[in-house]
Design a protein around this motif. Sequence first.
Motif, short mmCIF file in Angstrom:
data_model
loop_
_atom_site.label_atom_id
_atom_site.label_comp_id
_atom_site.label_asym_id
_atom_site.label_seq_id
_atom_site.Cartn_x
_atom_site.Cartn_y
_atom_site.Cartn_z
N ALA A 161 36.81 74.86 -14.31
CA ALA A 161 38.12 75.42 -13.95
C ALA A 161 38.22 76.88 -14.37
O ALA A 161 38.78 77.72 -13.65
CB ALA A 161 39.23 74.60 -14.59
N LYS A 162 37.65 77.21 -15.54
CA LYS A 162 37.70 78.60 -16.01
C LYS A 162 36.85 79.52 -15.14
O LYS A 162 37.24 80.66 -14.87
CB LYS A 162 37.26 78.68 -17.47
CG LYS A 162 38.26 78.05 -18.44
CD LYS A 162 37.99 78.44 -19.88
CE LYS A 162 36.72 77.84 -20.41
NZ LYS A 162 36.49 78.19 -21.84
N LEU A 163 35.70 79.02 -14.70
CA LEU A 163 34.85 79.84 -13.85
C LEU A 163 35.51 80.12 -12.50
O LEU A 163 35.23 81.13 -11.85
CB LEU A 163 33.50 79.16 -13.65
CG LEU A 163 32.60 79.11 -14.88
CD1 LEU A 163 31.34 78.30 -14.61
CD2 LEU A 163 32.22 80.52 -15.35
N ALA A 164 36.42 79.24 -12.10
CA ALA A 164 37.15 79.46 -10.85
C ALA A 164 38.25 80.51 -11.02
O ALA A 164 38.82 80.97 -10.02
CB ALA A 164 37.77 78.15 -10.36
N PHE A 218 37.19 66.03 -6.82
CA PHE A 218 38.16 67.05 -7.19
C PHE A 218 38.28 68.08 -6.08
O PHE A 218 37.39 68.18 -5.21
CB PHE A 218 37.75 67.75 -8.50
CG PHE A 218 36.43 68.47 -8.43
CD1 PHE A 218 36.34 69.80 -7.99
CD2 PHE A 218 35.25 67.84 -8.80
CE1 PHE A 218 35.13 70.45 -7.92
CE2 PHE A 218 34.03 68.49 -8.75
CZ PHE A 218 33.96 69.81 -8.30
N THR A 219 39.37 68.83 -6.12
CA THR A 219 39.52 70.02 -5.29
C THR A 219 39.53 71.22 -6.22
O THR A 219 40.30 71.25 -7.20
CB THR A 219 40.82 69.99 -4.48
OG1 THR A 219 40.81 68.86 -3.60
CG2 THR A 219 40.98 71.26 -3.65
N LEU A 220 38.68 72.19 -5.93
CA LEU A 220 38.59 73.40 -6.74
C LEU A 220 39.43 74.50 -6.08
O LEU A 220 39.35 74.70 -4.86
CB LEU A 220 37.13 73.84 -6.84
CG LEU A 220 36.80 74.93 -7.87
CD1 LEU A 220 37.04 74.43 -9.29
CD2 LEU A 220 35.34 75.36 -7.71
N PHE A 221 40.23 75.20 -6.86
CA PHE A 221 41.09 76.26 -6.35
C PHE A 221 40.71 77.60 -6.98
O PHE A 221 40.41 77.67 -8.18
CB PHE A 221 42.56 75.98 -6.69
CG PHE A 221 43.08 74.69 -6.16
CD1 PHE A 221 43.51 74.58 -4.84
CD2 PHE A 221 43.14 73.55 -6.97
CE1 PHE A 221 43.99 73.37 -4.35
CE2 PHE A 221 43.61 72.35 -6.49
CZ PHE A 221 44.03 72.26 -5.18
N SER A 222 40.73 78.65 -6.17
CA SER A 222 40.47 79.99 -6.69
C SER A 222 41.18 81.01 -5.81
O SER A 222 41.50 80.72 -4.65
CB SER A 222 38.97 80.29 -6.72
OG SER A 222 38.73 81.55 -7.32
N ASP A 223 41.42 82.17 -6.37
CA ASP A 223 42.06 83.23 -5.59
C ASP A 223 41.05 84.24 -5.07
O ASP A 223 41.43 85.24 -4.48
CB ASP A 223 43.12 83.95 -6.45
CG ASP A 223 44.37 84.28 -5.64
OD1 ASP A 223 44.68 83.53 -4.71
OD2 ASP A 223 45.03 85.30 -5.95
N GLU A 249 34.67 83.92 -6.99
CA GLU A 249 34.84 83.04 -8.13
C GLU A 249 34.68 81.57 -7.72
O GLU A 249 34.14 80.76 -8.49
CB GLU A 249 36.20 83.26 -8.78
CG GLU A 249 36.27 84.54 -9.61
CD GLU A 249 37.62 84.72 -10.28
OE1 GLU A 249 37.64 85.05 -11.48
OE2 GLU A 249 38.65 84.56 -9.59
N LEU A 250 35.15 81.24 -6.53
CA LEU A 250 34.98 79.87 -6.05
C LEU A 250 33.50 79.52 -5.93
O LEU A 250 33.04 78.46 -6.38
CB LEU A 250 35.67 79.70 -4.70
CG LEU A 250 35.70 78.28 -4.14
CD1 LEU A 250 36.71 77.42 -4.91
CD2 LEU A 250 36.05 78.27 -2.66
N GLU A 251 32.72 80.42 -5.35
CA GLU A 251 31.28 80.19 -5.19
C GLU A 251 30.59 80.15 -6.55
O GLU A 251 29.66 79.37 -6.77
CB GLU A 251 30.69 81.27 -4.29
CG GLU A 251 31.18 81.19 -2.84
CD GLU A 251 30.70 82.35 -2.00
OE1 GLU A 251 30.06 83.27 -2.56
OE2 GLU A 251 30.97 82.35 -0.78
#
Length: 510
Positions: free
Chosen positions: A449-452, A479-484, A488-490
């Motif tokens: 989560a922090k890396l996202a 899970f679903t990963l969220f990023s702005d 960061e998502l990759e």
Amino acid sequence: MIRQVNKGSHNQLKVVDIGINTHQEPVIYMREDCHICRSEGFTSSSRITVSSSTLSIVASLNVVDNHVLEQGYVGLSKVAMQRLKPDLNEMVTVGHADVVSSLTALRKKVFGNTLNYTELQAIITDISEHLYSDIEISSFLTVCAGGRLLPDEIIDLTKAMVNAGKSLRWPKYDQVLDKHCIGGIPGNRTTPLVVSIVSAAGHIMPKTSSRAITSPAGTADTMETLTEVNLDLSAIQRVVQETGACLCWGGAVNLSPADDLLIRIERALDLDGEGQLIASVLSKKIAAGSTHTIIDIPVGDTAKVRNRESAERLANLFTKVGAACGIHVRCIITDGSKPIGSGIGPVEEARDLLAIFKRQQDASQELRERALLLASHLLDLAENCGLASGLERATSILESGKAYEQFKRILSAQGGGKSLPSSRFQHVQPSSKSGTIVAIDNRKLARLAKLAGAPFTPVSGLRLHSNVGDSVTSQTPLFTLFSDSQGELEYAMSYYNDNTDIFSISGRLQ
């Protein structure tokens, strides 16, 4: 520390805002051929006093190539500009910083000696007054970690941290309640639920919380997605007078100010030492005027506390230090073997809270039950009503909607509610196996989560769709990963692909 300026000094240069964010450590930049550097013998990392017409700060020196600055100028980092408050092109005076005498006590601790209250108070005072560099703060945190602080040192450190800042007092009330979780479990955002339930029951609970240290979100980070948390002392008193509680950031009001400086370095070191943890938690409780507090200590293989023996030792220390500092502490050892809520990261954890308050069918039952357990302990601590009675009352307050109404009153008093934003990028990750989830690595999940981008980008984080004990197939989303940001998502997904053991699933590969 703000000090009077020595106006007789002739070591003067013109200020330029060099536009570099050095976080909370003031840094100044001088040319390598600067006549002051040469005459005073300054080198990179020297500690320098910089004085404007009204204020003075201590900063670390960076020496830059000559083309970076014009002759006769000194560059200031953003935080140095904020603290010194000079006008652009104002002449400032630079000179050697005074010797920080408490560093002698720090070196004493480095070599394994015990520190007394006077020595610890000197260290904490100097840290609070920004006289320590980040390296020196790191040294202090490191020598205090790993069980190197004796109980008496933890007591003295707690008192020193309280005395270094401001304090809230509530003379009208015999009891002022508080709670804290030592962390390490993703999604364990019980505080807003507990505060709302207990204050709806008629108790005073001025909750000041920290931002995240090593987790994807702290209570202050989550609450900031819903309302204003940067309240000053008068605002906190007003909110508590109106509602009986608050949910704000403690760092905004100078309660135990050294703690926020220490937390910043702890976050960078990914370090949370036992003695410093206790002093950090209790100093803020005492500074906030609390008389009774509960401490949630989750235990699990990948939690901050790994076994029951360590948890009981920590609980005994909390209780002993609390008693010595005049605060009644009750520790509750809870299950930390798996994530508690479904949302991880500021916005996603706020969604979990609202779902429970609104009594939605998809609300996290584990988070709800954990909050009710802690609320029942607080009610018992305050009223001596027994845990069964406390649990029955807490459940009634939550299920009746009274807790949600109280939560909304707190949001309104702190500046009004906010609408939760959404992330620009997301990725749904299915299971690679069919079977039963037998374990989830809390630490690695938090790191994912922090890396996202959490907690610094509030919309970043993740939402769990499957937890320990659930049966999954290769089509089941974990899970679903969220990023702005796509990058960061990759980056986060690259970490997950290298650490697929975050989810331990019994069964065969599909």
